[in-house]
Design an enzyme around this catalytic site. Structure first.
Site, short mmCIF file in Angstrom:
data_model
loop_
_atom_site.label_atom_id
_atom_site.label_comp_id
_atom_site.label_asym_id
_atom_site.label_seq_id
_atom_site.Cartn_x
_atom_site.Cartn_y
_atom_site.Cartn_z
N HIS A 109 -10.74 0.63 -2.82
CA HIS A 109 -12.10 0.57 -2.30
C HIS A 109 -13.12 1.22 -3.24
O HIS A 109 -12.83 2.25 -3.85
CB HIS A 109 -12.18 1.32 -0.96
CG HIS A 109 -11.32 0.75 0.12
ND1 HIS A 109 -11.37 -0.57 0.50
CD2 HIS A 109 -10.40 1.33 0.94
CE1 HIS A 109 -10.52 -0.78 1.49
NE2 HIS A 109 -9.90 0.36 1.77
N ASP A 114 0.79 -1.25 0.00
CA ASP A 114 0.00 0.00 0.00
C ASP A 114 0.82 1.30 0.00
O ASP A 114 0.54 2.21 0.78
CB ASP A 114 -0.96 0.01 1.20
CG ASP A 114 -1.98 -1.13 1.13
OD1 ASP A 114 -1.90 -1.94 0.18
OD2 ASP A 114 -2.84 -1.21 2.04
N CYS A 128 -2.17 -2.99 7.43
CA CYS A 128 -2.01 -3.84 6.26
C CYS A 128 -0.69 -4.60 6.22
O CYS A 128 -0.63 -5.74 5.78
CB CYS A 128 -2.23 -3.01 5.00
SG CYS A 128 -3.96 -2.49 4.89
N HIS A 172 -10.82 6.67 1.85
CA HIS A 172 -9.46 6.63 1.32
C HIS A 172 -9.36 5.62 0.18
O HIS A 172 -10.18 4.71 0.07
CB HIS A 172 -8.46 6.26 2.43
CG HIS A 172 -8.68 4.86 2.96
ND1 HIS A 172 -9.63 4.58 3.92
CD2 HIS A 172 -8.10 3.67 2.65
CE1 HIS A 172 -9.63 3.29 4.18
NE2 HIS A 172 -8.71 2.70 3.42
N LYS A 227 -6.92 -5.01 -3.22
CA LYS A 227 -7.71 -5.59 -2.13
C LYS A 227 -8.68 -4.55 -1.60
O LYS A 227 -8.48 -3.35 -1.80
CB LYS A 227 -6.79 -6.07 -1.00
CG LYS A 227 -5.98 -4.93 -0.42
CD LYS A 227 -4.88 -5.43 0.48
CE LYS A 227 -4.05 -4.29 1.02
NZ LYS A 227 -4.81 -3.32 1.82
N ASP A 277 -4.55 -0.84 -1.84
CA ASP A 277 -5.86 -0.73 -1.20
C ASP A 277 -6.78 -0.11 -2.26
O ASP A 277 -6.43 0.92 -2.85
CB ASP A 277 -5.71 0.19 0.02
CG ASP A 277 -6.64 -0.18 1.16
OD1 ASP A 277 -6.96 -1.38 1.31
OD2 ASP A 277 -7.05 0.73 1.91
#
Ligand code: VGL
Ligand code: ZN
Length: 391
Positions: free
Chosen positions: A48, A8, A151, A81, A106, A46
């Site tokens: 989302h 990340d 993470c 985020h 992810k 990351d």
């Protein structure tokens, strides 16, 4: 096979980002250095959806940092985020991904968070990272990145539980530290799970420390050596040389509007700041001794100045200082420049970049010398070549 997992390294997790981790940017240079020491490098991201259920925007009544139950597991409320496709979700521009062979995303399922690069927080859905590593015969993984207490920790714990020999390179990580002591507790927890906690220094030294007792021809006598240099004697003449595989490149980088890129940094042997052409070593990393000169030149230009060039041409090879070293420097000309990052070299180098109109350089150099700086002789050679070419 040893793999490095870079967790990340994204804009939202560094200074100025939505979920900024203090000192996040500081580890990027170190991670860039580490990447070229591994057989395989993987990055996680990351990633989302905008309505991810860990986001504060989805829970107007819950403060950031508070906890609630989500799909049967405890979930922390985070500032929104790493929304898919946003700048915040992008890798930090200073992160050199040229050695990264695969990216694993992810956290795409809105109803469950995913700290680990291997599984979601319920361990229901796998990202494919485990299979990817197994397919390539990886037995040992090294984890770095952001954030130590989330993470990074969960990625390392999953790696260990899957049977990979797992290392945490702790100075190449930074943590969120929602509560004081979180980072320390995370490291203790990883250690308890059998993860080896290491410093980058130890990695560099096991993988890059060269055998300094290189085969020398009969005509040379070894007088002394360090990791990077040998002092040798041929007859009565003593001089320094680098390990055999190491070569030097330097770059005459000229912008479309005819500005020359110059770098400056403090140089210990002369004890002052020296203005130079961007330059660096090729083949100085174990396992990469045959790095092509052009590739090294491209890498050094980006690392030092933040620029990439569309057109490259090898100019000539010149001696450095033939009385004291056998070093030969290969000069390249780079044109069609665009700036990608702010440059500056790695954290140890502290390089300053100047972009000066070609016609004003002689005067500019005189001014800089008056300030107590020195000018490397190759700058003048660079001026000669830069004036010969058309942009
Ligand atoms: C992370 C919190 C939420 C991390 C990701 O990368 O450590 N932390 N999402
Ligand atoms: Zn997240």
């Amino acid at each position: 096979m040893r793999a490095l997992i870079v967790v990340d390294l994204q804009n939202d997790f560094v200074e100025g980002g939505a979920l900024a981790v203090a000192g996040g940017k500081e580890i990027v240079g170190l991670i860039n250095h580490l990447t070229c020491q591994f057989d395989l490098v993987i990055a996680t991201q990351d990633w989302h959806p905008a309505d991810h259920q860990s986001f504060a925007s989805q829970h107007p009544k819950l403060p950031v940092g508070s906890k609630f139950m989500l799909g049967g597991t405890q979930q922390t409320v985070w500032p929104d985020h790493c929304v898919q496709g946003s700048f915040g979700a992008d890798f930090v521009p200073q992160f050199d991904r040229s050695c990264v062979s695969q990216i694993f995303r992810k956290g795409s399922n809105r109803d469950i968070d995913s700290y680990s690069g291997f599984f979601d927080n319920n361990r229901k859905q796998a990202t494919g990272l485990e299979q990817y590593l197994r397919d390539r015969g990886v037995e040992e993984v090294f984890v770095v990145g952001l954030a130590t207490d989330y993470c990074v920790k969960f990625t390392a714990l999953d790696a260990a539980s899957l049977g990979f020999k797992t290392h945490l390179i702790s100075d190449a990580c930074q943590g969120v530290e929602l509560s004081p002591g979180d980072i320390e507790r995370s490291i203790a927890q990883m250690q308890a799970a059998g993860i080896v906690i290491q410093q980058s220094e130890q990695i560099m030294s096991t993988t890059t420390q060269r055998e300094t007792t290189l085969d020398l021809p009969d005509s040379l006598e070894l007088v002394g050596h360090t990791k990077h240099l040998q002092l040798v004697k041929r007859g009565k003449w003593s001089f320094v040389q680098r390990p055999a595989s190491v070569r030097v490149v330097c770059i005459v980088a000229l912008t479309d509007d005819r500005h020359l890129l110059l770098v400056e940094q403090h140089r210990p042997p002369v004890g002052c700041t020296v203005i130079e052409l961007p330059a660096g070593l090729a083949g100085d990393i174990i396992g990469h001794e045959d790095e092509p000169l052009l590739r090294a030149a491209q890498r050094e230009l980006l690392e030092e100045t933040g620029f990439v060039a569309k057109r490259w041409r090898e100019l000539t090879s010149v001696t450095s200082s033939a009385g004291i070293t056998n070093e030969v420097v290969t000069m390249f000309i780079a044109t069609g420049l665009t700036q990608q990052t702010s440059g500056g070299g790695d954290s140890s180098e502290n390089i300053q970049v100047s972009t000066i109109p070609l016609s004003q350089i002689p005067q500019w150099l005189t001014e800089q010398q008056a300030l107590g700086k020195m000018v490397d002789s190759r700058v003048y050679a660079g001026l000669y070549f830069a004036n010969l070419i058309e942009t």
